[in-house]
Design an enzyme around this catalytic site. Structure first.
Site, PDB file in Angstrom:
ATOM      1  N   ASP A  59       6.905   5.889 -16.100  1.00 40.14           N
ATOM      2  CA  ASP A  59       5.236   5.542 -15.933  1.00 40.14           C
ATOM      3  C   ASP A  59       4.862   4.998 -17.133  1.00 40.14           C
ATOM      4  O   ASP A  59       4.847   5.739 -18.282  1.00 40.14           O
ATOM      5  CB  ASP A  59       4.800   6.928 -15.438  1.00 40.14           C
ATOM      6  N   SER A 126      -4.732 -12.806 -12.668  1.00 37.54           N
ATOM      7  CA  SER A 126      -5.151 -13.127 -11.205  1.00 37.54           C
ATOM      8  C   SER A 126      -6.355 -14.003 -11.119  1.00 37.54           C
ATOM      9  O   SER A 126      -7.339 -14.081 -12.122  1.00 37.54           O
ATOM     10  CB  SER A 126      -5.571 -11.726 -10.330  1.00 37.54           C
ATOM     11  N   TYR A 151     -10.294  -3.085  -9.789  1.00 38.46           N
ATOM     12  CA  TYR A 151      -9.072  -3.759 -10.065  1.00 38.46           C
ATOM     13  C   TYR A 151      -9.188  -4.953 -10.908  1.00 38.46           C
ATOM     14  O   TYR A 151      -8.603  -5.355 -11.855  1.00 38.46           O
ATOM     15  CB  TYR A 151      -8.239  -3.863  -8.587  1.00 38.46           C
ATOM     16  N   LYS A 155      -8.160  -6.681 -14.803  1.00 43.33           N
ATOM     17  CA  LYS A 155      -7.527  -7.712 -15.221  1.00 43.33           C
ATOM     18  C   LYS A 155      -8.244  -8.580 -16.160  1.00 43.33           C
ATOM     19  O   LYS A 155      -7.603  -9.164 -17.278  1.00 43.33           O
ATOM     20  CB  LYS A 155      -7.356  -8.754 -14.085  1.00 43.33           C
ATOM     21  N   ASN A 201      -3.406  -7.638   2.764  1.00 40.21           N
ATOM     22  CA  ASN A 201      -3.298  -9.064   2.515  1.00 40.21           C
ATOM     23  C   ASN A 201      -3.090  -9.726   3.743  1.00 40.21           C
ATOM     24  O   ASN A 201      -2.107  -9.072   4.822  1.00 40.21           O
ATOM     25  CB  ASN A 201      -2.350  -9.268   1.487  1.00 40.21           C
ATOM     26  N   GLY A 299     -17.046  -8.419  -0.310  1.00 33.56           N
ATOM     27  CA  GLY A 299     -16.330  -8.707  -1.573  1.00 33.56           C
ATOM     28  C   GLY A 299     -15.536 -10.381  -1.431  1.00 33.56           C
ATOM     29  O   GLY A 299     -14.943 -10.612  -2.597  1.00 33.56           O
TER      30      GLY A 299
HETATM   31  N1  UDP Z   1      -7.834 -12.105   5.830  1.00 31.75           N
HETATM   32  C1  UDP Z   1      -8.003 -11.810   7.125  1.00 31.75           C
HETATM   33  N2  UDP Z   1      -7.573 -10.633   7.924  1.00 31.75           N
HETATM   34  C2  UDP Z   1      -6.791 -10.013   7.080  1.00 31.75           C
HETATM   35  C3  UDP Z   1      -6.524 -10.089   5.722  1.00 31.75           C
HETATM   36  C4  UDP Z   1      -6.986 -11.132   5.118  1.00 31.75           C
HETATM   37  O1  UDP Z   1      -8.876 -12.760   7.740  1.00 31.75           O
HETATM   38  O2  UDP Z   1      -6.382  -8.953   7.830  1.00 31.75           O
HETATM   39  C5  UDP Z   1      -8.550 -13.195   5.013  1.00 31.75           C
HETATM   40  C6  UDP Z   1      -9.486 -12.794   3.807  1.00 31.75           C
HETATM   41  O3  UDP Z   1     -10.450 -12.814   4.543  1.00 31.75           O
HETATM   42  C7  UDP Z   1      -9.111 -13.845   3.103  1.00 31.75           C
HETATM   43  C8  UDP Z   1      -7.794 -14.454   3.245  1.00 31.75           C
HETATM   44  O4  UDP Z   1      -7.298 -13.930   4.462  1.00 31.75           O
HETATM   45  O5  UDP Z   1     -10.065 -15.230   3.368  1.00 31.75           O
HETATM   46  C9  UDP Z   1      -6.870 -14.082   2.240  1.00 31.75           C
HETATM   47  O6  UDP Z   1      -7.033 -12.582   2.143  1.00 31.75           O
HETATM   48  P1  UDP Z   1      -5.947 -11.496   1.193  1.00 31.75           P
HETATM   49  O7  UDP Z   1      -6.406 -10.227   1.304  1.00 31.75           O
HETATM   50  O8  UDP Z   1      -4.603 -11.948   1.515  1.00 31.75           O
HETATM   51  O9  UDP Z   1      -6.102 -12.023  -0.384  1.00 31.75           O
HETATM   52  P2  UDP Z   1      -7.556 -12.317  -1.446  1.00 31.75           P
HETATM   53  O10 UDP Z   1      -7.694 -13.829  -1.474  1.00 31.75           O
HETATM   54  O11 UDP Z   1      -8.534 -11.627  -0.795  1.00 31.75           O
HETATM   55  O12 UDP Z   1      -6.951 -11.591  -2.857  1.00 31.75           O
END
Ligand code: UDP
Length: 346
Positions: A59, A126, A151, A155, A201, A299
């Site tokens: 770690d 990111s 988070y 970054k 995601n 968010g």
């Molecule tokens: N998204 C969605 N349904 C899910 C997960 C993500 O519609 O179950 C959409 C989310 O609103 C965003 C896009 O997919 O517009 C990518 O989301 P992710 O969490 O993969 O990455 P982010 O860009 O938020 O870091």
């Protein structure tokens, strides 16, 4: 042979980068606490590459651990620093965990570099550092927006720490790579993303829905100002991302930097809506996806995609793999996981 310490080298992007480095002849030392991976990923890296990198289960938010690795490998040429906590929701619930893990490890690694003389670092940053930018596509000179989560804040702070240290100590050189949305898996289907619990995601959510593990995809909002109302992102194949790390590393080792701290956007430069991703998945796999539009996710930014001019020009790198390739490999990895549930710790 150049020796590279890779923190988080058994994680999603880390493991793909380690494979790429080993294939290119680098000597790799992997440091990973296995908090978000499995020991078996090491064996899989060895199967793909036919090489056996050194592995230390440690770690790195603990100072003594970092110092012992860096002293033992003070002949290393560079550190690629992936190891970090990365779940946005968890960071809101437990901010101190995120500040401790992500900031301590960065501070200790830089202190260790100063002490041991290891000169180079590549850092996983990111596109969250930009928030919702006013102008698209987003270039590296776009200012940071206040972070939406602890988070995201880690970054931003890590980039600022690196910048200040590089300003103060010209013997340290660093490149931060600002990833857009990494997806997909290695062609061998032996390594890929290992989401913990229900994925947050989009792409792992899609593949688990298609595999029947989850009942349906929920699409978070279709009333955004985008071509079909769903949010736009710049999805990038994890293998393209891995290659970019190797290329950035070479730039550091060859002393080709214009400044001892640089940062680059890593995306394809193409934005796709959530519905376009769903359609690309269905086309690439022949599997119909059950989905439903639900309320916006708090968010989420409306749209973001990268201007990749700087990375293309300075790194001589360009993402090559299409959305089709990303969906196909993500699905093949999901099918592999179905036969290897032990990889998800179940
Ligand atoms: N998204 C969605 N349904 C899910 C997960 C993500 O519609 O179950 C959409 C989310 O609103 C965003 C896009 O997919 O517009 C990518 O989301 P992710 O969490 O993969 O990455 P982010 O860009 O938020 O870091």
């Amino acid at each position: 042979m150049s020796k590279i310490i890779v923190t988080g080298g058994l994680g999603y992007i880390g493991s793909h980068t380690v494979v790429n480095l080993l294939e290119d002849g680098f000597d790799v030392v992997i440091v990973d606490d296995l908090s978000n991976s499995q020991h078996d990923i090491l064996r899989r890296i060895e199967t793909i590459t036919g090489k056996q990198p050194e592995f230390l289960q440690l770690d790195i938010s603990v100072r003594d651990n970092v110092m012992s690795v860096l002293r033992r490998h003070s002949d290393a040429d560079a550190i690629i620093h992936f190891a970090a906590s990365k779940a946005v929701g968890e960071s809101v619930e437990n901010p101190l965990l995120y500040y401790r893990n992500n900031l301590n490890s960065m501070i200790f690694l830089l202190e260790g570099m100063q002490e041991t003389g290891i000169p180079n670092m590549v850092f996983s940053s990111s596109c969250t550092v930009y928030g919702q930018p006013d102008k698209l596509p987003v270039t590296e000179s776009t200012p940071f927006r206040p972070a939406e989560s602890p988070y995201g804040n880690t970054k931003q702070i890590c980039e600022e720490i690196i910048r200040d240290v590089c300003n103060a100590n010209k013997n340290i050189q660093a490149i931060a790579l600002r990833y857009f949305n990494p997806v997909g898996a290695h062609d061998s289907h032996l390594i890929g993303e290992l989401p913990r619990g229900v994925p947050n995601n989009l792409v792992p959510y899609i593949t688990q829905t298609a595999a029947g593990i989850l009942p349906e995809l929920r699409i978070f909002g279709d009333d955004y100002d985008t071509p079909d109302g769903t949010p736009v992102r710049d999805y990038i194949h994890v293998v393209d991302l891995a290659i970019a790390h190797r290329v950035a590393l070479r730039r550091l080792l060859d002393r080709r930097q214009k400044n001892n701290y640089e940062y680059f956007n890593l995306g394809t430069g193409n934005g796709y809506t959530v519905l376009e991703v769903v359609k690309a998945f269905e086309k690439a796999t022949g599997v119909q996806l059950r989905y439903r539009i639900v309320a916006r996710r708090p968010g989420d930014v409306e749209k973001i995609w990268a201007d990749t001019t700087l990375a293309n020009r300075e790194l001589g790198w360009k993402a090559e793999r299409s959305l089709h390739d990303m969906m196909k490999s993500a699905w093949e990895w999901q099918l592999h996981l179905r036969d290897h549930p032990e990889l998800l710790g179940s």
